[in-house]
Design a protein around this motif. Structure first.
Motif, PDB file in Angstrom:
ATOM      1  N   TYR B  62       0.820  -1.214   0.000  1.00 50.13           N
ATOM      2  CA  TYR B  62       0.000   0.000   0.000  1.00 50.13           C
ATOM      3  C   TYR B  62       0.858   1.272   0.000  1.00 50.13           C
ATOM      4  CZ  TYR B  62      -3.361   3.560   1.160  1.00 50.13           C
ATOM      5  OH  TYR B  62      -4.100   4.711   1.130  1.00 50.13           O
ATOM      6  N   PRO B  63       1.868   1.391   0.912  1.00 48.27           N
ATOM      7  CA  PRO B  63       2.684   2.620   0.865  1.00 48.27           C
ATOM      8  C   PRO B  63       3.383   2.829  -0.476  1.00 48.27           C
ATOM      9  CG  PRO B  63       3.232   1.311   2.805  1.00 48.27           C
ATOM     10  CD  PRO B  63       2.274   0.511   2.009  1.00 48.27           C
ATOM     11  N   PHE B  64       3.835   1.728  -1.102  1.00 44.25           N
ATOM     12  CA  PHE B  64       4.533   1.833  -2.384  1.00 44.25           C
ATOM     13  C   PHE B  64       3.576   2.299  -3.485  1.00 44.25           C
ATOM     14  CE2 PHE B  64       6.654  -0.246  -6.150  1.00 44.25           C
ATOM     15  CZ  PHE B  64       7.734   0.623  -6.177  1.00 44.25           C
ATOM     16  N   LEU B  65       2.370   1.692  -3.532  1.00 41.35           N
ATOM     17  CA  LEU B  65       1.381   2.089  -4.546  1.00 41.35           C
ATOM     18  C   LEU B  65       0.936   3.530  -4.311  1.00 41.35           C
ATOM     19  CD1 LEU B  65      -0.887  -1.108  -4.826  1.00 41.35           C
ATOM     20  CD2 LEU B  65       0.757  -0.279  -6.492  1.00 41.35           C
ATOM     21  N   CYS B 103       0.696  -3.322 -11.215  1.00 46.39           N
ATOM     22  CA  CYS B 103       0.852  -2.025 -11.892  1.00 46.39           C
ATOM     23  C   CYS B 103       2.024  -1.259 -11.276  1.00 46.39           C
ATOM     24  CB  CYS B 103      -0.405  -1.174 -11.737  1.00 46.39           C
ATOM     25  SG  CYS B 103      -1.906  -1.978 -12.234  1.00 46.39           S
ATOM     26  N   ASP B 104       2.651  -1.843 -10.290  1.00 45.19           N
ATOM     27  CA  ASP B 104       3.689  -1.132  -9.534  1.00 45.19           C
ATOM     28  C   ASP B 104       5.059  -1.138 -10.225  1.00 45.19           C
ATOM     29  OD1 ASP B 104       4.314  -3.802  -9.182  1.00 45.19           O
ATOM     30  OD2 ASP B 104       3.528  -3.887  -7.146  1.00 45.19           O
ATOM     31  N   ARG B 144       3.902   5.880 -17.246  1.00 43.04           N
ATOM     32  CA  ARG B 144       2.930   4.883 -17.730  1.00 43.04           C
ATOM     33  C   ARG B 144       1.573   5.078 -17.039  1.00 43.04           C
ATOM     34  NH1 ARG B 144       2.070  -1.325 -16.778  1.00 43.04           N
ATOM     35  NH2 ARG B 144       2.873  -0.998 -14.686  1.00 43.04           N
ATOM     36  N   ILE B 145       1.603   5.281 -15.725  1.00 42.64           N
ATOM     37  CA  ILE B 145       0.350   5.460 -14.974  1.00 42.64           C
ATOM     38  C   ILE B 145      -0.367   6.728 -15.452  1.00 42.64           C
ATOM     39  CG2 ILE B 145      -0.631   5.874 -12.675  1.00 42.64           C
ATOM     40  CD1 ILE B 145       1.861   4.266 -11.597  1.00 42.64           C
ATOM     41  N   ALA B 146       0.415   7.819 -15.561  1.00 41.64           N
ATOM     42  CA  ALA B 146      -0.177   9.083 -16.010  1.00 41.64           C
ATOM     43  C   ALA B 146      -0.721   8.923 -17.433  1.00 41.64           C
ATOM     44  CB  ALA B 146       0.867  10.192 -15.965  1.00 41.64           C
ATOM     45  N   GLY B 168       1.262  -0.824 -21.964  1.00 48.38           N
ATOM     46  CA  GLY B 168       1.766  -0.666 -20.605  1.00 48.38           C
ATOM     47  C   GLY B 168       2.635  -1.810 -20.158  1.00 48.38           C
ATOM     48  N   PHE B 169       2.056  -2.971 -20.086  1.00 50.96           N
ATOM     49  CA  PHE B 169       2.737  -4.097 -19.443  1.00 50.96           C
ATOM     50  C   PHE B 169       3.856  -4.675 -20.303  1.00 50.96           C
ATOM     51  CE2 PHE B 169       2.586  -7.928 -16.747  1.00 50.96           C
ATOM     52  CZ  PHE B 169       2.576  -7.264 -15.546  1.00 50.96           C
ATOM     53  N   ILE B 170       3.548  -4.951 -21.561  1.00 55.80           N
ATOM     54  CA  ILE B 170       4.532  -5.627 -22.417  1.00 55.80           C
ATOM     55  C   ILE B 170       5.668  -4.685 -22.811  1.00 55.80           C
ATOM     56  CG2 ILE B 170       4.834  -6.741 -24.682  1.00 55.80           C
ATOM     57  CD1 ILE B 170       2.146  -8.115 -24.211  1.00 55.80           C
TER      58      ILE B 170
END
Lengths: 212, 197
Positions: B62-65, B103-104, B144-146, B168-170
């Motif tokens: 949680y803190p990392f995400l 997603c981290d 990537r998240i943004a 994103g992932f690949i």
């Protein structure tokens, strides 16, 4: 340093071009349908031989090229119903509605297979070896994707209401754990392992980026 | 008999390699790669043991995400997006993304670190690769998240889905593999130059 970064950027651009093109082609509905149709028959045969106590049928989902539906029913129950329906000696047809487990064909196989193909096409291999490696890798990755279908199906076939298999608590805990760990990340890792194993040998990894 | 003729004769006598010999040569050339793969798989197994452990899931995830959500939100606000960060969610009145495990970017970082740790070279080269690699991948993951938020807000849910897995992932994993190969080339070059000096 600059030459290495340039070579890296060049590789990245080539990869994006090949992978992007293959992905765009795979997203054409007809191509998705074709892939889906190619994937089902062999997978159905493998699942039928793994789960011999169940009737298993793989179907395409109407209006959704990315989904594959697995319909399953207990062979013992089907035969029981058949005997009851034909008790008087008449040969009557019976209708059985199986349960359905649905999975995403793209997320299980297609997207990651395209990733594997793109990596292999950019690998420093002579043509014949590339073709053989691509074939071997395709078979191995396909088998892994079938394993990804087998594990959740094993979980469903062992449910008391389905009543086809009755695995021990220990076996069920293994099945649950394997399903928990079989994430998309593991899919990618398998692709990378196959690529490294098939595309590289003692000294050719330096040819991948072709640093001048 | 001249040397040329003798050479020709001995070449004629040499039988072409049998299939068994060809296979032996192939696996001999594969041997270091197979050893490397074994180390790589072992290292990734250790990572997954940590990644799925109670320690990571209950205390670190949680803190990392949350940190990544806050930083990505900051980035989006710099580009004029009126987003807010709350826990693992970036939202606005138009769209929201919920960051979950996977997603981290940690798996991609683990691939890079495993590759560097297993590569047979001195540690003085390795720690630089690990530090720079993690930093680059961390920043790339914020982008990537943004980017996924922007794709979801300005395009359709289908585009978001495609970019989430494919783009994103690949591509993000490919970036980690690329950094690994860049580092290997850099480390070998640097070592050779040091040896010459």
């Amino acid at each position: 340093m600059n030459a290495i970064v340039k070579a890296g950027l060049k590789y990245f651009l080539f990869f994006c071009l090949i992978y992007g093109s293959l992905t765009a082609i795979s997203l054409i509905p007809q191509v998705g349908q074709w892939g889906n149709a190619m994937y089902r028959p062999a997978t159905e045969r493998i699942l039928q031989s793994v789960f011999q106590k169940a009737y298993i049928k793989l179907k395409a989902k109407p209006n959704d090229v990315s989904a594959i539906q697995i319909e399953y029913a207990s062979k013992a129950k089907v035969q029981e119903n058949w005997q009851i329906a034909n008790a008087g000696g008449s040969r009557r047809a019976i209708k059985i509605n199986g349960k359905i487990y649905e999975f995403d064909f793209y997320k299980t196989f297609f997207s990651f297979y395209i990733f594997f193909v793109a990596l292999m096409l950019l690998s420093p291999l002579p043509r014949t070896e590339l073709a053989i490696s691509l074939l071997v890798g395709s078979i191995l990755y396909y088998l892994f994707s079938v394993f990804r279908v087998v594990m959740p199906l094993a979980f469903f076939l062992n449910q008391p209401e389905v009543d086809i298999y009755h695995a021990s608590d220990f076996s069920m805990s293994i099945i649950k754990n394997v399903n928990y760990y079989l994430t998309i990340g593991v899919n990618l890792l398998v692709v990378l392992i196959l690529w490294i194993g098939l595309a590289f040998r003692k000294n050719n990894w330096q040819q991948l980026l072709r640093v001048s | 008999m001249s040397a040329k003729k003798r050479n020709k004769k001995s070449r004629k006598k040499q039988a072409p390699p049998t299939l068994r010999e060809k296979i032996q040569v192939y696996f001999a050339s594969k041997n270091p790669i197979l050893k490397f793969l074994l180390g790589f798989v072992g290292s990734m197994l250790l990572f997954y043991l940590f990644y799925y452990s109670g320690l990571y899931r209950n205390y670190l995830e949680y803190p990392f995400l949350n940190a990544q959500v806050r930083l990505s939100n900051l980035l989006l606000q710099l580009f004029g997006q009126g987003t807010i960060a709350d826990g693992t969610i970036i939202s606005s009145s138009e769209f929201s993304v919920n960051l979950k495990n996977g997603c981290d970017g940690l798996e991609a970082m683990a691939i890079l670190c495993s590759g560097i740790i297993i590569f047979p070279i001195e540690w003085s080269y390795k720690w630089k690769g690990i530090l720079w690699g993690i930093l680059i991948l961390f920043i790339a993951n914020l982008l990537r998240i943004a980017g996924l938020y922007l794709a979801g807000r300005y395009f359709s849910a289908e585009v978001f889905d495609i970019l989430h897995i494919q783009g994103g992932f690949i591509v993000f994993t490919l970036l980690s593999v690329l950094l690994w190969f860049l580092w290997m080339n850099w480390a070998i070059n640097k070592k050779q130059k040091t040896a010459v000096v």
